[in-house]
Design a protein around this motif. Structure first.
Motif, PDB file in Angstrom:
ATOM      1  N   ALA A 277       0.824  -1.373   0.007  1.00  0.00           N
ATOM      2  CA  ALA A 277      -0.075  -0.094   0.005  1.00  0.00           C
ATOM      3  C   ALA A 277       0.809   1.464  -0.016  1.00  0.00           C
ATOM      4  O   ALA A 277       0.348   2.502   0.051  1.00  0.00           O
ATOM      5  CB  ALA A 277      -0.950   0.051   1.015  1.00  0.00           C
ATOM      6  N   ALA A 278       2.233   1.016   0.037  1.00  0.00           N
ATOM      7  CA  ALA A 278       3.162   2.198  -0.092  1.00  0.00           C
ATOM      8  C   ALA A 278       2.804   3.373  -0.757  1.00  0.00           C
ATOM      9  O   ALA A 278       2.962   4.627  -0.617  1.00  0.00           O
ATOM     10  CB  ALA A 278       4.568   1.815  -0.115  1.00  0.00           C
ATOM     11  N   PHE A 279       2.308   2.947  -2.308  1.00  0.00           N
ATOM     12  CA  PHE A 279       2.279   3.989  -3.221  1.00  0.00           C
ATOM     13  C   PHE A 279       0.577   4.287  -3.327  1.00  0.00           C
ATOM     14  O   PHE A 279       0.164   5.130  -4.333  1.00  0.00           O
ATOM     15  CB  PHE A 279       2.707   3.549  -4.546  1.00  0.00           C
ATOM     16  N   ALA A 280      -0.337   3.550  -2.854  1.00  0.00           N
ATOM     17  CA  ALA A 280      -1.770   3.706  -2.965  1.00  0.00           C
ATOM     18  C   ALA A 280      -2.245   5.103  -3.296  1.00  0.00           C
ATOM     19  O   ALA A 280      -3.043   5.229  -4.139  1.00  0.00           O
ATOM     20  CB  ALA A 280      -2.442   2.913  -1.748  1.00  0.00           C
TER      21      ALA A 280
ATOM     22  N   PRO B 266       2.756  18.318  -7.894  1.00  0.00           N
ATOM     23  CA  PRO B 266       3.398  18.090  -6.553  1.00  0.00           C
ATOM     24  C   PRO B 266       2.866  16.904  -5.656  1.00  0.00           C
ATOM     25  O   PRO B 266       1.823  16.677  -5.501  1.00  0.00           O
ATOM     26  CB  PRO B 266       3.434  19.543  -6.057  1.00  0.00           C
ATOM     27  N   VAL B 267       3.880  16.503  -4.939  1.00  0.00           N
ATOM     28  CA  VAL B 267       3.398  15.589  -3.521  1.00  0.00           C
ATOM     29  C   VAL B 267       4.256  15.943  -2.436  1.00  0.00           C
ATOM     30  O   VAL B 267       5.165  16.634  -2.456  1.00  0.00           O
ATOM     31  CB  VAL B 267       3.936  13.961  -4.178  1.00  0.00           C
ATOM     32  N   ARG B 268       3.538  15.304  -1.344  1.00  0.00           N
ATOM     33  CA  ARG B 268       4.023  15.635  -0.096  1.00  0.00           C
ATOM     34  C   ARG B 268       3.889  14.256   0.768  1.00  0.00           C
ATOM     35  O   ARG B 268       2.990  13.968   0.852  1.00  0.00           O
ATOM     36  CB  ARG B 268       3.659  16.898   0.659  1.00  0.00           C
ATOM     37  N   ARG B 269       5.057  14.278   1.606  1.00  0.00           N
ATOM     38  CA  ARG B 269       4.812  13.041   2.893  1.00  0.00           C
ATOM     39  C   ARG B 269       4.212  13.561   3.805  1.00  0.00           C
ATOM     40  O   ARG B 269       4.507  14.750   4.347  1.00  0.00           O
ATOM     41  CB  ARG B 269       6.311  12.542   3.072  1.00  0.00           C
ATOM     42  N   THR B 270       3.114  13.109   4.475  1.00  0.00           N
ATOM     43  CA  THR B 270       2.188  13.762   5.752  1.00  0.00           C
ATOM     44  C   THR B 270       2.967  13.377   6.949  1.00  0.00           C
ATOM     45  O   THR B 270       4.196  12.794   6.897  1.00  0.00           O
ATOM     46  CB  THR B 270       0.982  13.021   5.546  1.00  0.00           C
ATOM     47  N   ALA B 271       2.456  13.681   8.050  1.00  0.00           N
ATOM     48  CA  ALA B 271       3.006  13.441   9.290  1.00  0.00           C
ATOM     49  C   ALA B 271       3.211  12.018   9.567  1.00  0.00           C
ATOM     50  O   ALA B 271       3.776  11.506  10.361  1.00  0.00           O
ATOM     51  CB  ALA B 271       2.121  14.165  10.362  1.00  0.00           C
ATOM     52  N   ASP B 272       2.278  11.095   8.966  1.00  0.00           N
ATOM     53  CA  ASP B 272       2.464   9.695   9.055  1.00  0.00           C
ATOM     54  C   ASP B 272       3.308   9.094   8.147  1.00  0.00           C
ATOM     55  O   ASP B 272       3.609   7.950   7.901  1.00  0.00           O
ATOM     56  CB  ASP B 272       0.975   9.210   8.746  1.00  0.00           C
TER      57      ASP B 272
ATOM     58  N   CYS C 196       2.904   9.296   1.477  1.00  0.00           N
ATOM     59  CA  CYS C 196       3.024  10.434   0.147  1.00  0.00           C
ATOM     60  C   CYS C 196       1.744  10.311  -0.662  1.00  0.00           C
ATOM     61  O   CYS C 196       1.143   9.547  -1.155  1.00  0.00           O
ATOM     62  CB  CYS C 196       4.348   9.680  -0.783  1.00  0.00           C
ATOM     63  N   GLU C 197       1.481  11.657  -0.634  1.00  0.00           N
ATOM     64  CA  GLU C 197       0.096  12.154  -1.531  1.00  0.00           C
ATOM     65  C   GLU C 197       0.340  13.445  -2.319  1.00  0.00           C
ATOM     66  O   GLU C 197       1.291  14.128  -2.227  1.00  0.00           O
ATOM     67  CB  GLU C 197      -0.846  12.358  -0.403  1.00  0.00           C
TER      68      GLU C 197
END
Length: 312
Positions: free
Chosen positions: A20-23, A264-270, A273-274
């Motif tokens: 699920a890493a790239f989900a 653009p994408v960003r890694r969240t606090a968890d 990557c979204e």
């Protein structure tokens, strides 16, 4: 016509469900004919599910010697790879994939020397550079001014890269060159420009950079793009948690009317990557437009997507 999606640095570890890493990114990834990322760090049969579930077709392994252990895992998973091999010739061999009757050759190189700068890496395709320090022109007037940092490609590495690209272009329809290089921040090292432009001069259709873990400029050179750094994508390295969280997905269309778009994408606090949207997306893309303008390249931003003007 072939569509290609490229991402930056990828590291998968410590996940309960690697598949699920790239989900959150899969709708963007799976809309393309080909998907490419730079694989940084160790991979095993379990973490390889992150790549296969996302449909990643090809990865660069030109990072460090961990790549040697990754090659059989990638082969077993059916993921093409470039930039590393059992010997130097294997490392310089392109990964070739065919879609819609056209062949795309991927070549990958590293400018960043792992393990303290040891000189000999027979299994990695190298694009190293030398560093020199030039006194600031005003140092006599203003003592203590920092020197200018001058970087130059290693001649034999540059020659081999050029030869690789020419050979690949003669045998295939399109050539993508991946470069692991650079320093964090917006400023480009001189050797990045030298290698990137040399690859285009030799026939590359696109140069994709990564390694600084930050987003850098796009330059359109002779009508073809050099993406100096796409930043991080899915990146689980613990030391990077909460740092360098922004990255780009680049969507490229090869054909009679080539196109290049950036999302653009960003890694969240968890650390998931979204894709970004709204003001957050606009802010990142305005930064891309600003630093690319310094390279005489026009980037237009609209509705969370940046379009790179490739010219005639």
């Amino acid at each position: 016509m072939i569509t290609l999606v490229l991402g930056g640095d990828v590291n998968v570890q410590g996940r309960a469900t690697p598949s699920a890493a790239f989900a959150p990114l899969e709708p963007l990834l799976k809309s393309a004919d080909l998907r490419f990322v730079n694989l940084e760090g160790a991979l095993d049969a379990t973490t390889a599910e992150a790549l296969t579930s996302a449909g990643i077709d090809v990865v660069s392994c030109a990072n460090d010697l961990v790549a040697m252990a990754n090659l059989p895992v990638l082969d077993h998973a059916g993921i093409a790879h470039c930039g590393a091999g059992a010997n130097l010739d294997a490392a310089h061999a392109p990964a070739v994939l065919e879609r819609s009757g056209e062949k795309v050759a991927f070549l990958a190189y590293t400018s960043l020397r792992p393990f303290g700068g040891q000189p000999d890496f027979p299994g990695l395709a190298q694009a190293f550079a030398t560093t020199a320090y030039q006194p600031d022109p005003r140092v006599a007037e203003i003592p203590g001014r920092p020197p200018l940092v001058r970087t130059t490609p290693v001649p034999e590495h540059l020659d081999r890269l050029v030869a690789d690209v020419k050979r690949a272009k003669a045998a295939h329809d399109h050539v993508v060159v991946s470069m692991h290089w650079g320093l964090p921040g917006a400023e480009l090292a001189e050797y990045q420009v030298a290698y990137g432009r040399a690859a285009i001069d030799a026939g590359a259709d696109l140069v994709a950079g990564h390694g600084p873990h930050t987003i850098q400029a796009v330059e359109v050179y002779r009508g073809r793009p050099i993406l100096y750094s796409l930043g991080n994508l899915v990146f689980d390295w613990p030391a990077m948690r909460g740092r360098h969280v922004d990255g780009l997905l680049a969507g490229c269309m090869f054909g009679d009317e080539p196109r290049l778009e950036l999302i653009p994408v960003r890694r969240t606090a968890d650390n998931e990557c979204e894709p970004l949207a709204g003001d957050d997306a606009a802010k990142v893309l305005r930064y891309v437009a600003d630093v690319s303008a310094l390279r005489s390249t026009t980037v237009s931003v609209r509705d969370g997507i940046a379009s790179v003007h490739l010219g005639a």
